[in-house]
Design a protein around this motif. Structure first.
Motif, PDB file in Angstrom:
ATOM      1  N   ASN A  12      68.271 113.921  21.645  1.00 37.86           N
ATOM      2  CA  ASN A  12      69.846 114.237  22.712  1.00 37.86           C
ATOM      3  C   ASN A  12      71.073 114.153  21.280  1.00 37.86           C
ATOM      4  OD1 ASN A  12      69.351 112.932  25.323  1.00 37.86           O
ATOM      5  ND2 ASN A  12      67.262 111.655  24.254  1.00 37.86           N
ATOM      6  N   ARG A  13      71.230 114.352  20.120  1.00 37.13           N
ATOM      7  CA  ARG A  13      71.887 114.369  19.065  1.00 37.13           C
ATOM      8  C   ARG A  13      73.160 115.923  19.655  1.00 37.13           C
ATOM      9  NH1 ARG A  13      68.100 116.258  14.010  1.00 37.13           N
ATOM     10  NH2 ARG A  13      67.476 114.220  13.815  1.00 37.13           N
ATOM     11  N   SER A  14      72.715 117.010  20.522  1.00 35.95           N
ATOM     12  CA  SER A  14      73.347 117.281  21.233  1.00 35.95           C
ATOM     13  C   SER A  14      74.493 116.777  22.127  1.00 35.95           C
ATOM     14  CB  SER A  14      73.446 118.761  22.025  1.00 35.95           C
ATOM     15  OG  SER A  14      72.402 118.113  22.840  1.00 35.95           O
ATOM     16  N   ILE A  15      74.233 115.464  23.022  1.00 40.04           N
ATOM     17  CA  ILE A  15      75.128 115.677  23.966  1.00 40.04           C
ATOM     18  C   ILE A  15      76.411 114.007  23.401  1.00 40.04           C
ATOM     19  CG2 ILE A  15      73.626 115.369  25.415  1.00 40.04           C
ATOM     20  CD1 ILE A  15      73.216 111.678  25.099  1.00 40.04           C
ATOM     21  N   GLY A  16      75.964 114.072  22.225  1.00 31.61           N
ATOM     22  CA  GLY A  16      77.299 113.230  21.058  1.00 31.61           C
ATOM     23  C   GLY A  16      77.012 111.809  20.245  1.00 31.61           C
ATOM     24  N   ILE A  17      75.535 112.040  20.368  1.00 32.72           N
ATOM     25  CA  ILE A  17      75.669 110.549  19.471  1.00 32.72           C
ATOM     26  C   ILE A  17      74.651 110.922  17.540  1.00 32.72           C
ATOM     27  CG2 ILE A  17      74.204 109.739  21.695  1.00 32.72           C
ATOM     28  CD1 ILE A  17      71.373 110.128  20.818  1.00 32.72           C
ATOM     29  N   VAL A  18      74.606 109.428  17.113  1.00 32.87           N
ATOM     30  CA  VAL A  18      74.419 110.042  15.645  1.00 32.87           C
ATOM     31  C   VAL A  18      73.493 108.662  15.382  1.00 32.87           C
ATOM     32  CG1 VAL A  18      76.352 111.236  15.041  1.00 32.87           C
ATOM     33  CG2 VAL A  18      76.724 108.724  15.258  1.00 32.87           C
ATOM     34  N   GLU A  19      72.436 109.209  14.447  1.00 31.57           N
ATOM     35  CA  GLU A  19      71.757 107.836  14.234  1.00 31.57           C
ATOM     36  C   GLU A  19      71.923 107.344  12.823  1.00 31.57           C
ATOM     37  OE1 GLU A  19      68.052 110.625  14.445  1.00 31.57           O
ATOM     38  OE2 GLU A  19      69.083 111.849  15.479  1.00 31.57           O
ATOM     39  N   ARG A  20      71.437 106.085  12.700  1.00 32.36           N
ATOM     40  CA  ARG A  20      71.600 105.564  11.647  1.00 32.36           C
ATOM     41  C   ARG A  20      70.059 104.682  11.762  1.00 32.36           C
ATOM     42  NH1 ARG A  20      74.593 108.243  10.754  1.00 32.36           N
ATOM     43  NH2 ARG A  20      76.815 107.596  10.089  1.00 32.36           N
ATOM     44  N   SER A  21      69.356 104.473  10.112  1.00 30.96           N
ATOM     45  CA  SER A  21      68.536 103.816   9.843  1.00 30.96           C
ATOM     46  C   SER A  21      69.093 102.471  10.328  1.00 30.96           C
ATOM     47  CB  SER A  21      68.131 103.393   8.398  1.00 30.96           C
ATOM     48  OG  SER A  21      67.845 104.594   7.799  1.00 30.96           O
ATOM     49  N   PHE A  22      67.175 101.818  11.038  1.00 26.81           N
ATOM     50  CA  PHE A  22      67.860 100.216  11.396  1.00 26.81           C
ATOM     51  C   PHE A  22      66.701  98.844  10.503  1.00 26.81           C
ATOM     52  CE2 PHE A  22      66.786  96.292  14.951  1.00 26.81           C
ATOM     53  CZ  PHE A  22      68.132  95.713  14.942  1.00 26.81           C
ATOM     54  N   LEU A  23      67.783  97.920  10.690  1.00 28.40           N
ATOM     55  CA  LEU A  23      66.663  97.275  10.178  1.00 28.40           C
ATOM     56  C   LEU A  23      67.406  95.552  11.134  1.00 28.40           C
ATOM     57  CD1 LEU A  23      68.640  97.385   5.744  1.00 28.40           C
ATOM     58  CD2 LEU A  23      66.727  97.967   7.120  1.00 28.40           C
ATOM     59  N   PRO A  24      65.994  95.059  10.440  1.00 30.08           N
ATOM     60  CA  PRO A  24      65.125  95.097   9.807  1.00 30.08           C
ATOM     61  C   PRO A  24      64.154  96.627  10.835  1.00 30.08           C
ATOM     62  CG  PRO A  24      64.783  93.129  11.052  1.00 30.08           C
ATOM     63  CD  PRO A  24      66.418  93.742  11.204  1.00 30.08           C
ATOM     64  N   PRO A  25      63.172  96.791   9.520  1.00 26.34           N
ATOM     65  CA  PRO A  25      62.752  98.097  10.082  1.00 26.34           C
ATOM     66  C   PRO A  25      61.574  97.469  11.551  1.00 26.34           C
ATOM     67  CG  PRO A  25      61.674  97.395   8.553  1.00 26.34           C
ATOM     68  CD  PRO A  25      63.533  97.020   7.771  1.00 26.34           C
ATOM     69  N   ILE A  26      61.462  98.677  12.311  1.00 19.89           N
ATOM     70  CA  ILE A  26      60.313  98.475  13.199  1.00 19.89           C
ATOM     71  C   ILE A  26      59.621  99.940  13.085  1.00 19.89           C
ATOM     72  CG2 ILE A  26      60.309  98.122  16.073  1.00 19.89           C
ATOM     73  CD1 ILE A  26      63.378  97.743  16.336  1.00 19.89           C
TER      74      ILE A  26
ATOM     75  N   ALA B  35      62.350  92.125  16.286  1.00 18.60           N
ATOM     76  CA  ALA B  35      63.245  92.221  14.952  1.00 18.60           C
ATOM     77  C   ALA B  35      64.357  91.497  15.393  1.00 18.60           C
ATOM     78  CB  ALA B  35      63.613  94.051  15.069  1.00 18.60           C
ATOM     79  N   PHE B  36      65.093  91.877  16.534  1.00 22.27           N
ATOM     80  CA  PHE B  36      66.403  90.785  16.542  1.00 22.27           C
ATOM     81  C   PHE B  36      65.795  89.200  15.843  1.00 22.27           C
ATOM     82  CE2 PHE B  36      68.319  94.251  18.044  1.00 22.27           C
ATOM     83  CZ  PHE B  36      69.777  93.716  18.118  1.00 22.27           C
ATOM     84  N   GLU B  37      64.898  88.683  16.081  1.00 23.53           N
ATOM     85  CA  GLU B  37      64.579  87.279  16.058  1.00 23.53           C
ATOM     86  C   GLU B  37      64.293  87.204  14.299  1.00 23.53           C
ATOM     87  OE1 GLU B  37      61.704  86.679  19.065  1.00 23.53           O
ATOM     88  OE2 GLU B  37      62.878  86.563  20.258  1.00 23.53           O
ATOM     89  N   ARG B  38      64.133  88.166  14.061  1.00 24.54           N
ATOM     90  CA  ARG B  38      63.259  88.408  12.960  1.00 24.54           C
ATOM     91  C   ARG B  38      64.714  88.247  11.367  1.00 24.54           C
ATOM     92  NH1 ARG B  38      60.150  92.647  13.900  1.00 24.54           N
ATOM     93  NH2 ARG B  38      61.292  93.766  11.799  1.00 24.54           N
ATOM     94  N   ASP B  39      65.749  89.007  12.249  1.00 21.65           N
ATOM     95  CA  ASP B  39      66.859  88.808  11.459  1.00 21.65           C
ATOM     96  C   ASP B  39      67.749  87.769  11.378  1.00 21.65           C
ATOM     97  OD1 ASP B  39      68.555  90.432   9.412  1.00 21.65           O
ATOM     98  OD2 ASP B  39      69.782  91.099  10.783  1.00 21.65           O
ATOM     99  N   GLY B  40      67.404  86.976  12.629  1.00 17.22           N
ATOM    100  CA  GLY B  40      67.935  85.566  12.822  1.00 17.22           C
ATOM    101  C   GLY B  40      69.445  85.939  13.521  1.00 17.22           C
ATOM    102  N   ALA B  41      69.062  86.939  14.772  1.00 18.77           N
ATOM    103  CA  ALA B  41      70.526  87.557  15.657  1.00 18.77           C
ATOM    104  C   ALA B  41      70.550  87.353  17.189  1.00 18.77           C
ATOM    105  CB  ALA B  41      70.425  89.464  14.874  1.00 18.77           C
ATOM    106  N   ALA B  42      71.124  86.716  18.227  1.00 15.49           N
ATOM    107  CA  ALA B  42      71.116  87.182  19.107  1.00 15.49           C
ATOM    108  C   ALA B  42      71.159  87.833  19.777  1.00 15.49           C
ATOM    109  CB  ALA B  42      71.935  86.117  19.367  1.00 15.49           C
ATOM    110  N   TYR B  43      69.764  87.910  20.551  1.00 11.56           N
ATOM    111  CA  TYR B  43      69.410  89.462  21.657  1.00 11.56           C
ATOM    112  C   TYR B  43      69.719  88.917  23.307  1.00 11.56           C
ATOM    113  CZ  TYR B  43      66.854  93.331  23.522  1.00 11.56           C
ATOM    114  OH  TYR B  43      66.388  94.175  23.959  1.00 11.56           O
ATOM    115  N   ASN B  44      71.153  89.772  23.362  1.00 15.07           N
ATOM    116  CA  ASN B  44      71.655  89.693  24.401  1.00 15.07           C
ATOM    117  C   ASN B  44      72.675  91.114  25.368  1.00 15.07           C
ATOM    118  OD1 ASN B  44      71.730  86.796  24.781  1.00 15.07           O
ATOM    119  ND2 ASN B  44      72.887  86.169  23.087  1.00 15.07           N
ATOM    120  N   PRO B  45      71.660  91.722  25.161  1.00 12.98           N
ATOM    121  CA  PRO B  45      72.305  93.360  25.538  1.00 12.98           C
ATOM    122  C   PRO B  45      73.415  92.713  26.695  1.00 12.98           C
ATOM    123  CG  PRO B  45      69.639  93.105  25.874  1.00 12.98           C
ATOM    124  CD  PRO B  45      70.271  91.930  25.540  1.00 12.98           C
TER     125      PRO B  45
END
Length: 319
Positions: free
Chosen positions: A256-270, A215-225
């Protein structure tokens, strides 16, 4: 009977001893598992080596080291003994008066989220049923089903496999997760946005990790975690600790919402499929159909609760 014929008639007991040593590593543990003496195990291996004419173990420092030939031969008989252990387990259940036993194995994204809900509902009105349940990596799930050590496998992201049947139960999409209090504006997060800052990646050898990288490659984004982890649940914990953002499956995110994270839609979709894995050529039992039906309902409930899934209906699993 000729001498050559006699050598070819290797007893199942000798192969059972060989299998036990390969799995346990020592003659002592193999003897305990088989309920025989340690000398009987040693004698069995010597007899098997004499009959096959193949050296199976090297004796090193009072331990048996499998040879390359032993490893190759064990690969051939592993499926057989997987089936035999499954047969013995079922026979024991019948002897103990258990009316049914289901063996389920799942990967963590489903095994630690939706599957336990399905199992609770499945067991509620089936007092005479027991379940053997395990959560492992994808390759172990496939191997367990293929060898007959598990009746049903559950996983994410497996499209097809030559050795087993793969059936889609629901389709969903990976989501971006952020530490609570550090949310971005808007309802979406892009690969490019994540690439501009530290983010947590999934192990690239895993199927989900490969999908995120693509997905990162499709978006032209570097994948370097900045950090790479094996499991989505681990990524969620690190996100909650404020280390960085991540892209994980929506089931793990919801749990895992209760431990303090929030979700957002991710693009490009996977898009990722929740799938059922079964052994080829084996008809499904009534217990299997019942559990699959509960699994479909649990996935559908997640859709209702806000996890964006698209259940795939099948009339076969309503019984």
């Amino acid at each position: 009977m000729s001498g050559s014929s006699a050598k070819s008639d290797i007893s199942i007991r000798l192969l059972e001893i060989f299998d036990a040593i390969m799995r346990c590593g020592t003659t002592v543990e193999a003897a305990e598992q088989l309920g025989i003496s340690q000398p009987a195990v040693s004698n069995g291996i010597r007899q098997l080596e004499a009959q096959t004419g193949v050296t199976l173990f090297e004796r090193l420092h009072r331990r048996l080291q499998p040879t390359e030939e032993a490893v190759a031969l064990h690969e051939d008989i592993k499926p057989v003994f997987g089936l035999l252990r499954g047969f013995a387990s079922r026979a024991q259940d019948m002897r103990q008066g258990i009316s049914g036993r289901l063996r389920v194995i799942a990967t963590p994204p489903l095994g630690h989220t939706v599957a336990p809900i399905a199992m609770r509902r499945f067991l509620k009105d089936r007092k005479g049923v027991s379940v053997a349940y395990d959560v492992r990596r994808l390759e172990h799930v496939v191997e367990a089903v293929q060898s007959g050590n598990a009746d049903l496998g559950l996983a994410l992201g497996l499209d097809r496999h030559m050795a087993v049947n793969v059936e889609v139960l629901a389709r969903t999409h990976m989501v971006a997760v952020l530490p609570k209090g550090q949310e971005t504006d808007g309802n979406t997060v892009t690969a490019a946005t994540l690439a501009d800052s530290d983010f947590i990646g999934l192990e690239i050898e895993s199927r989900l990790g490969q999908m995120v990288r693509s997905a990162f490659e499709r978006d032209g984004a570097a994948y370097n975690p900045r950090v790479e982890v094996r499991y989505c649940a681990t990524a969620a914990v690190l996100v909650a600790a404020g280390i960085a953002n991540a892209v994980i499956d929506p089931y793990t995110a919801a749990f895992n919402r209760s431990i303090g994270i929030v979700e957002r839609s991710f693009l490009p979709p996977i898009e990722v499929a929740a799938v059922l894995i079964t052994r080829k050529g084996i008809p499904r039992s009534r217990l299997q159909h019942a559990f699959i039906s509960e699994m479909r309902k649990a996935l559908s409930d997640f859709e209702t609760a806000g996890v964006r899934t698209s259940p795939v209906r099948s009339s076969r699993d309503d019984g």
